[in-house]
Motif scaffolding. Sequence first.
Motif, short mmCIF file in Angstrom:
data_model
loop_
_atom_site.label_atom_id
_atom_site.label_comp_id
_atom_site.label_asym_id
_atom_site.label_seq_id
_atom_site.Cartn_x
_atom_site.Cartn_y
_atom_site.Cartn_z
N ARG A 155 -4.89 1.39 -1.37
CA ARG A 155 -4.17 0.51 -0.47
C ARG A 155 -5.06 0.05 0.69
NH1 ARG A 155 1.45 2.89 1.30
NH2 ARG A 155 1.55 2.93 -0.99
N LEU A 192 -6.08 -3.75 1.57
CA LEU A 192 -5.87 -4.34 2.89
C LEU A 192 -7.16 -4.97 3.40
CD1 LEU A 192 -3.63 -1.68 4.70
CD2 LEU A 192 -3.01 -4.04 4.17
N HIS A 244 2.03 -6.13 2.02
CA HIS A 244 1.17 -5.41 2.96
C HIS A 244 1.60 -5.76 4.37
CE1 HIS A 244 -1.47 -4.48 -0.46
NE2 HIS A 244 -1.20 -5.72 -0.85
N ASP A 260 5.36 -8.02 7.46
CA ASP A 260 5.09 -8.05 6.03
C ASP A 260 4.47 -9.38 5.62
OD1 ASP A 260 6.15 -5.54 5.70
OD2 ASP A 260 8.08 -6.23 4.92
#
Length: 253
Positions: free
Chosen positions: A89, A93, A199, A205
């Motif tokens: 993750r 990002l 994300h 969001d």
Amino acid sequence: MKKRKVFVFIFIGLALGLFIIQPLAISLHMYDMQGDNGEWWKSLLASYQQEFRVWDLDQAIIKLLFGLLGIALSLMFMVRQRIFQLTGRKDKLEEIRELIAAGENQQVEFKSTLRWDLRQFKPNKALEDVIAKTIAGFMNTQGGHLIIGIDDEGSILGLEQDYGTLKKPGKDGFEQYIMQLVSLKLGTHFCTLVKVSFHQFEEKDICYVRVHKSQKPVYLNLGDRSHFFIRTGNGTRELDMPEALEYMETYLN
């Protein structure tokens, strides 16, 4: 949900310790005590038979130790899996952050909203067609990255207004709506080329849509006719029929 997952792993670990690790350890010990003679599977069968006999104190302690060993191994696997998820993750990002910083190009498109009109302050079906057009253009070219919830300059707007327009507000409803849009406008068989994830940036969001290239032409169904789009520069352009045929013959074969 997290507590439930922990309990599931504890249960799996307990079963692993009592019904796999312990019988294997006992059978190997019995087989070794016999001088490695005979058939090992008979020792394994005998260890399972012993597993279900009446427990005395020594057996209870042994079972407890093997159960704790299984639980420890199971929880270690769960933690390891969680670390990999967090690492993946974090990498994702960072990738999205770099895409936003680089700005729009042939393979990157920003959209402020999915269906909420920021000027009219209400849902606008035409905006959905723009999203579908972009996805079709990516599929017909080299694939690409569509990021919803940021404006053309890369400022984070979030998805809250879009969430409020959905029958099922939230990430799940948003993803379902995108996949339904692809299915209806482009074709159900093209849904496999679209991967949706969410994300948080600046506590808002955003929706990241990874679109893969199609090996066959993708048409956008609007009204009573089909349209063929490709990506050119940082925009999406429609080709007329002669252009589309020439493009397909050159790039999609």
